[in-house]
Design an enzyme around this catalytic site. Structure first.
Site, mmCIF file in Angstrom:
data_model
loop_
_atom_site.group_PDB
_atom_site.id
_atom_site.type_symbol
_atom_site.label_atom_id
_atom_site.label_comp_id
_atom_site.label_asym_id
_atom_site.label_seq_id
_atom_site.Cartn_x
_atom_site.Cartn_y
_atom_site.Cartn_z
ATOM 1 N N MET A 34 -20.408 39.709 14.589
ATOM 2 C CA MET A 34 -19.510 40.844 14.340
ATOM 3 C C MET A 34 -18.856 40.704 12.962
ATOM 4 O O MET A 34 -17.856 41.375 12.674
ATOM 5 C CB MET A 34 -18.449 40.931 15.439
ATOM 6 C CG MET A 34 -19.068 41.165 16.820
ATOM 7 S SD MET A 34 -17.997 42.030 17.961
ATOM 8 C CE MET A 34 -16.620 40.906 18.065
ATOM 9 N N HIS A 46 -20.546 30.673 11.998
ATOM 10 C CA HIS A 46 -21.676 31.597 11.816
ATOM 11 C C HIS A 46 -22.725 30.987 10.878
ATOM 12 O O HIS A 46 -23.927 31.103 11.103
ATOM 13 C CB HIS A 46 -21.198 32.913 11.195
ATOM 14 C CG HIS A 46 -20.254 33.705 12.049
ATOM 15 N ND1 HIS A 46 -18.956 33.961 11.665
ATOM 16 C CD2 HIS A 46 -20.416 34.315 13.244
ATOM 17 C CE1 HIS A 46 -18.365 34.705 12.592
ATOM 18 N NE2 HIS A 46 -19.216 34.926 13.562
ATOM 19 N N HIS A 48 -17.663 32.905 9.184
ATOM 20 C CA HIS A 48 -17.060 31.609 8.882
ATOM 21 C C HIS A 48 -18.141 30.537 9.009
ATOM 22 O O HIS A 48 -19.321 30.860 9.233
ATOM 23 C CB HIS A 48 -15.860 31.346 9.795
ATOM 24 C CG HIS A 48 -16.141 31.571 11.262
ATOM 25 N ND1 HIS A 48 -17.001 30.781 11.983
ATOM 26 C CD2 HIS A 48 -15.687 32.520 12.133
ATOM 27 C CE1 HIS A 48 -17.053 31.201 13.234
ATOM 28 N NE2 HIS A 48 -16.269 32.272 13.350
ATOM 29 N N ALA A 86 -16.964 38.992 9.478
ATOM 30 C CA ALA A 86 -15.872 38.076 9.114
ATOM 31 C C ALA A 86 -16.413 36.650 9.258
ATOM 32 O O ALA A 86 -15.870 35.817 9.986
ATOM 33 C CB ALA A 86 -14.618 38.308 9.948
ATOM 34 N N ASP A 116 -18.886 30.633 22.931
ATOM 35 C CA ASP A 116 -18.853 31.766 23.861
ATOM 36 C C ASP A 116 -19.820 31.445 25.001
ATOM 37 O O ASP A 116 -20.880 32.063 25.138
ATOM 38 C CB ASP A 116 -19.244 33.044 23.113
ATOM 39 C CG ASP A 116 -18.269 33.320 21.981
ATOM 40 O OD1 ASP A 116 -17.116 33.658 22.279
ATOM 41 O OD2 ASP A 116 -18.636 33.152 20.807
ATOM 42 N N GLN A 126 -18.174 46.745 23.659
ATOM 43 C CA GLN A 126 -17.708 45.498 24.274
ATOM 44 C C GLN A 126 -16.200 45.319 24.144
ATOM 45 O O GLN A 126 -15.650 44.313 24.573
ATOM 46 C CB GLN A 126 -18.465 44.297 23.713
ATOM 47 C CG GLN A 126 -18.127 43.934 22.282
ATOM 48 C CD GLN A 126 -19.099 42.908 21.742
ATOM 49 O OE1 GLN A 126 -20.282 43.175 21.551
ATOM 50 N NE2 GLN A 126 -18.619 41.688 21.502
HETATM 51 P P1 AMP Z 1 -18.999 36.726 16.704
HETATM 52 O O1 AMP Z 1 -19.127 37.214 15.302
HETATM 53 O O2 AMP Z 1 -17.649 36.199 17.051
HETATM 54 O O3 AMP Z 1 -19.533 37.707 17.715
HETATM 55 O O4 AMP Z 1 -19.952 35.470 16.810
HETATM 56 C C1 AMP Z 1 -21.316 35.531 16.483
HETATM 57 C C2 AMP Z 1 -22.007 34.285 16.957
HETATM 58 O O5 AMP Z 1 -21.417 33.145 16.355
HETATM 59 C C3 AMP Z 1 -21.873 34.095 18.481
HETATM 60 O O6 AMP Z 1 -23.097 33.602 18.991
HETATM 61 C C4 AMP Z 1 -20.777 33.055 18.575
HETATM 62 O O7 AMP Z 1 -20.843 32.278 19.757
HETATM 63 C C5 AMP Z 1 -21.046 32.215 17.342
HETATM 64 N N1 AMP Z 1 -19.830 31.502 16.955
HETATM 65 C C6 AMP Z 1 -18.574 32.007 16.866
HETATM 66 N N2 AMP Z 1 -17.697 31.036 16.532
HETATM 67 C C7 AMP Z 1 -18.415 29.888 16.425
HETATM 68 C C8 AMP Z 1 -18.081 28.526 16.110
HETATM 69 N N3 AMP Z 1 -16.835 28.159 15.857
HETATM 70 N N4 AMP Z 1 -19.073 27.616 16.069
HETATM 71 C C9 AMP Z 1 -20.362 27.986 16.345
HETATM 72 N N5 AMP Z 1 -20.741 29.234 16.633
HETATM 73 C C10 AMP Z 1 -19.784 30.185 16.679
#
Ligand code: AMP
Length: 273
Positions: A27, A34, A31, A29, A147, A58
């Site tokens: 999604m 990702h 870090h 942003a 997650d 969602q």
């Molecule tokens: P999001 O952008 O929050 O939907 O996350 C995208 C993907 O990155 C999802 O598969 C998350 O589980 C993974 N993710 C988010 N935070 C972390 C983290 N701190 N370490 C590893 N993977 C992450």
């Protein structure tokens, strides 16, 4: 790197490519968490596709859909520097029409824990991941263990719907002080961030208890809840890797999960034992 906005255009472009495709849905942003997924995809595949889409289905009524951090330019740079081949950046209007077919999360495992705090959230996640998989047709897709429930439900969807993609689970990346990296951490004030550290503290205490052979789930939970007290705790749950409740920790087959709110920010973390 090619930035593509249209789902049908991306589908067409990828059909013309040869070789394996590693896919990282996000999604934005972005870090280092990702980035670790992108790097793993880069190492194991011929092509890397990253999607950035703040998926409206969602988010529940009243959640942070509009406030969710959007960093288009910075994210593009991160992707470019990480060797991404295609960045998929769709508009909600191209991803969803009216009166649509959608997926329902499993009625038990999709509606406990985070699915209980956010009913319907995982149906939105599975629907969009299904759409994204159909657009990208990846060989492998990378998801964070942070997650954990989402990861389990995506693995379940892939198995239940006989989908042709390998799901690769990835370890959680943390800040120096142990806070799990998350795009939502920017919402935290200094004091809320300090309080949020109780989450990793409680998980580390749980690990130490297990190492000392304290395997009773109820005792571990009690200890964790005492540490988490200043936060608004949604749940502390200890389950096996199929997300079934257990009474005793089974080494190699247990996940301890916490969801807690610091200020107004919902934070998730877990450890796999
Ligand atoms: P999001 O952008 O929050 O939907 O996350 C995208 C993907 O990155 C999802 O598969 C998350 O589980 C993974 N993710 C988010 N935070 C972390 C983290 N701190 N370490 C590893 N993977 C992450």
């Amino acid at each position: 790197m090619r930035v593509v906005h249209s789902p049908l255009e991306l589908k067409k472009l990828l059909k013309e490519e040869q070789g394996t495709i590693g896919f990282v849905p996000t999604m934005g942003a972005l870090h280092l968490g990702h980035r670790s997924l992108i790097e793993a995809a880069r190492e194991a595949n011929d092509l890397v596709v990253v999607s950035i889409f703040v998926n409206p289905t969602q988010f529940l009524e009243g959640e942070d859909l509009d406030a969710y951090p959007r960093r288009e330019e910075a994210d593009k740079k991160v992707c470019e520097l990480s060797g991404v081949d295609y960045l998929f950046y769709p508009d909600a209007s191209e991803m969803y029409g009216e009166d649509e077919v959608s997926l329902n999360a499993p009625s038990v495992r999709g509606y406990i824990m985070e699915g209980n705090s956010r009913p319907g959230h995982f149906s939105g996640v599975l629907t969009v991941v299904n759409k994204l998989f159909n657009i990208v047709n990846p060989t492998r897709a990378y998801f964070g263990k942070k997650d954990a429930q989402q990861l389990m439900l995506i693995e379940t969807m892939v198995a239940n719907l006989f989908m042709n993609v390998e799901i690769v689970p990835m370890a959680t990346l943390r800040e120096k002080d142990g806070l799990a990296m998350s795009s939502r951490n920017v919402y935290l004030s200094e004091q809320e961030r300090e309080e949020a550290l109780k989450i990793i503290k409680s998980l580390r205490t749980a690990t130490q208890m297990v190492m000392k052979n304290e395997l009773h789930v109820s005792r571990i939970r009690e200890e964790m809840l005492a540490i988490l007290a200043p936060l608004d705790v949604e749940y502390v749950t200890i389950v096996n890797r199929s997300f079934e409740p257990i009474e005793h920790v089974e080494i190699g087959n247990t996940i301890i999960l916490v969801e807690a709110i610091s200020g107004t920010t919902r934070l998730l973390d877990n450890i796999w034992i």
